[in-house]
Design a protein around this motif. Structure first.
Motif, short mmCIF file in Angstrom:
data_model
loop_
_atom_site.label_atom_id
_atom_site.label_comp_id
_atom_site.label_asym_id
_atom_site.label_seq_id
_atom_site.Cartn_x
_atom_site.Cartn_y
_atom_site.Cartn_z
N ARG A 246 0.86 -1.34 0.00
CA ARG A 246 -0.04 -0.05 0.00
C ARG A 246 0.75 1.13 -0.07
NH1 ARG A 246 -3.35 2.21 4.65
NH2 ARG A 246 -5.10 2.71 3.72
N ARG A 247 1.95 1.13 0.89
CA ARG A 247 2.90 2.43 0.88
C ARG A 247 3.45 2.63 -0.56
NH1 ARG A 247 5.84 3.40 5.75
NH2 ARG A 247 7.78 3.30 4.48
N SER A 248 3.44 1.58 -1.29
CA SER A 248 4.28 1.77 -2.65
C SER A 248 3.16 2.09 -3.58
CB SER A 248 4.81 0.54 -2.93
OG SER A 248 6.07 0.27 -2.39
N VAL A 249 1.96 1.76 -3.67
CA VAL A 249 0.96 1.99 -4.63
C VAL A 249 0.07 3.27 -4.41
CG1 VAL A 249 -0.77 0.90 -5.76
CG2 VAL A 249 0.82 -0.46 -5.07
N TRP A 250 -0.38 3.60 -3.33
CA TRP A 250 -1.14 4.82 -3.27
C TRP A 250 -0.17 6.09 -3.77
CZ3 TRP A 250 -5.65 6.56 -2.05
CH2 TRP A 250 -6.53 5.71 -1.40
N PRO A 251 0.99 6.20 -3.44
CA PRO A 251 1.30 7.33 -4.15
C PRO A 251 1.34 7.50 -5.46
CG PRO A 251 3.23 6.48 -2.82
CD PRO A 251 2.00 5.94 -2.61
#
Lengths: 356, 356, 356, 356, 356
Positions: free
Chosen positions: B227-232
């Motif tokens: 999630r940390r990689s995909v949200w941004p």
């Protein structure tokens, strides 16, 4: 986890964007193409054997055209149709790839919408999701379904009625009717789940078993699936309302507002179902604790009454040579009555604490 | 906690911003630089021994240039490349520092994007995150990877095909293709987790052990990482679509819309996985309670049946001199039958309460 | 609850706004004022004995000035400095009141920023929060710390280097460097917590004790504290980027974008830690339930095997006169073997149910 | 549920909007009206016996007027005052109805703000909420309180000082001071709760009893009450900052920014308290589970050690005629020693498993 | 799950949009139409036998007209009324379909609002939701209710008073009064629930039974239902305030601001109730655990005291031939006193651990 919900495009990873490949299960035996050419006076309905025939249909200038394709397996059919109407390759890719999120894309010369149609597999108690693509051009509509379905039947019925609003208006109203038919169908699904959850709730109160928990989890899952399909729909309809391309007339906007309301209602209900299912988990867990308490009470009552009594019996079962009580004439009845008094008073104590 | 996810830049704390130091694990043995010079007619592929060679490559005016660097250890290589193409020191710092969040920065003369490439360490069942930097200039692309990978292979294949859209268009479409390749790769990771979670769920229902809980937590953790990689990424693609610098042509915007959709789908799936994993914790906890109930039922049934019987046996094991029952001819059989009746009726009672 | 986090301004309640009183613990023995006057050619470093000396420093026209004040106890020092540079009383009040949230305020003639510096009290395993105020004027910077610290040391080192970017640029880049130093420091704190949480997790799996739960709660608390300091930082840096007063040059904006990224990364990590700590509570609770199950299994196995056997022994311990089995030659061995069979078969049954 | 928090306007349901009725508890014995007429040179303080007197007060042109009304029971007083200053009936209705949410309303000729003043009922450990209404006109302020209070005392003190900023500025700064006094007061409440929660936490660790849980819930409730009063305050102050009617001068805006900061700090603290109280519930539940485990361990250790031994004793208490062991010379000591060995080894086993 | 909340339009799925069918339960026996024609001087109240009569009513030019329809069963009545006033078919469809969400739609020539009226079924402790539609035209109001109700009675009373604001103003103020009456009614419902929840809370502390949990869940459900009706109301009133069609005069806007405040207050209370009900679940679960602990303590105390004693009695009940203790003169009293000492010291130990 239903693989269907989370797999996507896998067979396409690595292909150039715009490459036409049908991604998804094969759900229809063959591809059926039906066309309706209509204006307020005339309606021609025709099944097309080949895609080429759609050219002939264009001989009716000024009339509205609706081509419905059931089944996505014959890529070349889609491709020909696409090139005939000047559809962008990325649109065709999306039509064929059944893992799309509902969305609306404005390609100036046409508007492309992807919707999710929900069907209920009554045996597995699962939602089946079919993808419906609608391409709205200036005077034509292309609609693509994964298989033959009956959700559009009422629209077709209305189309046959020359006095209907559909016949008197352009294809944008037809597009609205198709979307409305899909959304209306959601209410049937929700109603079904509403009843199922109601039943489940009764079971939860009567006799909560692990199976009940599994059903709660199952419905929670189905709600996640539904939600993924309906949330983007809201944005879709919202965008359609604000489209500026002239493809959608102002009179139709009012109708879209209506679909928007329905979408919000569907989302509302899903959220309410989620809330209810979540609190059912609480009820289930608390009922497990209650059962445990009930079981423990029984054990505690029985054990705390009889363990001391057994001890007393054990004392007088000892084989000491000099135990004066054993010789007494009334020793036995006194001990038995003493035991009864102890037992009964403990029972009354538990009664007072409402353990019995 | 995987240190990799939360450590960052530590070796740089205190250095001046813009100081070029490679921060992160050394993942590649040596730095490999490959260049592709192409237009719709010609394609030159070349491995560069020294950075200086890239100057020579500039002898092909009007052609597009893609330089791919695998490995970030030789800071001076990156530095020279940067100064040759006029890249801002902060950009180079970000290229070298592998703890970046995905982001897009518009430096007018070029656009800098950082992406996270996901690989699966199948043995540890962990996601490995590599950083990919793409610098899009007017007619060149510089891409940096932490190690040699094969995610870009399909793009290279398409580049070799003179009829492909890539060859006919500018470097912006190539940039899109590279980003698309990275995002497409996420679906593979998600699919893998989808299957693993499915397996886990079956285990959860069949035989929930502490190990199952640990796996649930593990996947939850991996979802946090993903999630940390995909949200941004979502914001990144969104910004790319709205960039106004002319570096991205309008025709490419439509393709970016497609990547945007895919990103949303990935986020959707991650959120759904999180929901599912969370409700698996509920299932696990409720199944622990159920087991406890089952254990307690057995204990309670056995104890409450035999404790009173043992008490009766104890009573007749007392050694009182005057116990008339002991002398009776049928005392023994009467007591044994009485015990049997008590035992059986308690058993039937528990049967009725469904404890057995 | 750490009082430090939630007490504020109490000694000021009722005073007129703008009244200068130092609110907070006294952390430094005395106030130390240091000044740096610099341009690209020259650097003068000087410790000021009295505030009046800062006037003398103004004899270097065209040069940049940085005055750093360590210790906030001598209100009159701050007051004089403020009046000399024309600082608004509310600003000075905020400088002295160490209970501020991080914020940025644009007073046209200067920009005021409050930051929170984090230090780690390694013994108590607690975060100590110091307030740092930075006032950025056209050619001067005033910075205030609660005590002498070494976080700004690397900035000072770079300032001494005549070739550094800091020397070649205005005070706005220095302000950026100071903020960047503070944010960089957060990563050290996060790294420390990352390791501690990792250790805690291992303990949680190996041997969960109430102490573990207390540690989880402690770290959760520290994360709440951290979050309160870092969330507003994001807005602060964002506002700085959009400030229009000319005090911050465009070239510096790019650097601020970098700090912004770091802030987002810090927030990201804090949120991830919170997620992880929350799921650790689940793990802890489930492990308690598991232990309970284990304990209950042992009790149940022992009790359900021996209670029936004890009953049988009790039966043959009864003193009835006419108990034929007692007279049988093989009565005893038959009963003992019977007991063994019952015991072993119950044991095997539990084995099958995996209770042993 | 405190009725005070959720009942509102009930006695008014059905009345025409704008009908003046005092809704709420009667908190003051009589209505006290005090007036301050001031400018930078002069200050007249006067208690008004009748509302008509306020007309006389208007004889001081160019001076600022503050009328404070304590007690809301005499509706006709409020009504006359309102008609004299030209206040809209809806405003007066809101002044009298003490169930308002904090809000700001701009009626062009005046600005109406409702605030909630918090007092602590130290005996019941409850927050008492009083409503404060402030009407800011061009050169007058009307303030209404439910009872005489001392929160505005410091403001009055400052007003008496001719050198104070209050005297030198218009009524808008006075309005700010009153709002600031109310908000400052919140910090006292928060501090009190901070200490109480700290105490509670210690109890939670030392000896968690159901009373502790009740206190946690109580504080959670109080936080809900506080939150309902403070959240809208944020918007209120925000709106005040952006008001364009000229009633609030630009210089005062900076001070309002300060109040805004304080409001955010209060909200921050409330949210942190909520987080902390929520995790205290987790701690409480886990400590209940821990206690249960401790109790079960004792039971299990005792039961599993003695139940098998009792069985052995039972075996040798059987009355079979032919039991060779009973005749053996060393039968008794051997059995007793055997029992001791079994008992001690089980004890050691439990020791190893850390159950003892 | 109350079917009423989640079923909608089902009987209409497949019909053309704009087809008039009454969807919902039949709640009224017959349709009653009442008209009020009024201006500041005159008020004519009349019950209409046929819809055609409303034409006659139009003979009073310049006067305001309010037609209220109770009961929605006679579709043709609604239809005629609609065509007479030029109402869009979609509006009429919404009037008849009682499954609408509260909403406002601006059709230029009139404004259509749907509201939900709440009634309390005191026997079933359930909220009954009736739909109220209000159509506001330039000088007329049409209102539709599902059955005859008394919520609008106070408005009618005020209308009869020639001095009332209602008579002096246009129909927009009447529309406001009707909406205000509906919202005011919510406070009665909330008050009722406030009291019920308060009662429930006391029960929860005194004697938590599964029934308590069911009531908590029931109220949670009712709050979900309430929330679904009130949330959209907020937007509705907000839109009304910003309507630009001239149908709502500026003076009325201020009154709408008042309704908006009330709506926010209702939402606030619902959210607070939800919070409170959620924490009641925590209290309930913790009280279950506490009870379990209490039960277990009793069992443990009894069992751990008597099991060892029973063992000792068992030992001296063994029939070994050579057991010297049995022969001793003081064997029996020594053993009994020994047992007493063991029992009492264990009891004291438990007393110390506060288990007794």
């Amino acid at each position: 986890m239903k693989p269907r919900t989370f797999r996507r495009k896998q067979s396409k990873v690595g292909l150039a964007p715009g490459t036409l490949v049908h991604v998804g299960e094969k759900k229809a035996e063959k591809v059926v193409i039906r066309a309706w050419i209509y204006n307020s006076e005339k309606l021609i309905e025709k099944e097309l054997k080949t895609v080429e025939e759609c050219q002939v249909l264009k001989d009716h200038p000024g009339m509205n055209l609706w081509i419905n394709v059931d089944g996505l397996d014959q890529v070349e059919v889609i491709e020909k149709l696409g090139s005939y109407f000047g559809i962008h390759p990325l649109t065709l890719e999306d039509v064929l790839n059944t893992g799309q999120r509902p969305k609306m894309e404005d390609y100036d010369s046409y508007i492309y919408t992807v919707l999710k149609m929900m069907l209920l597999d009554e045996i597995k108690e699962e939602i089946i999701i079919d993808q419906v693509s609608i391409i709205l051009g200036p005077n034509y509509i292309l609609s693509f379904q994964e298989r033959e379905g009956d959700v559009f039947d009422p629209v077709r019925e209305r189309l046959k009625n020359p006095a209907s609003r559909l016949r008197k208006n352009g294809v944008d109203l037809l597009a609205y009717s198709l979307i409305d038919a899909v959304v209306d169908n959601y209410f049937l699904i929700l109603e079904h789940f509403g009843e199922e959850i109601e039943n489940l709730e009764e079971k939860l109160i009567m006799n909560p078993v692990p199976e009940t928990m599994r059903m709660i989890q199952k419905y929670k899952r189905e709600m996640i699936v539904l939600r993924r399909s309906v949330w983007p729909l809201r944005e879709l309809v919202n965008s359609l309302q604000r489209v500026e391309s002239g493809l959608i007339k102002e009179a139709t906007q009012i109708y879209l507002r209506d679909v928007y309301d329905h979408t919000i209602q569907v989302i509302d209900s899903i959220e309410a179902f989620r809330d209810i299912l979540s609190s059912m988990v609480d009820v289930y867990l608390s009922s497990l604790s209650n059962r445990m308490n009930d079981i423990m009470k029984v054990l505690t009552v029985i054990a705390t009454i009889f363990i001391p009594l057994t001890f007393i019996a054990g004392v007088y079962g000892m084989n000491f040579k000099y135990m004066p009580e054993l010789e007494w004439r009334w020793g036995y009845p006194v001990v038995v009555i003493g035991m009864a008094i102890i037992g009964i008073s403990m029972f009354l104590y538990f009664k007072k604490r409402r353990w019995v």
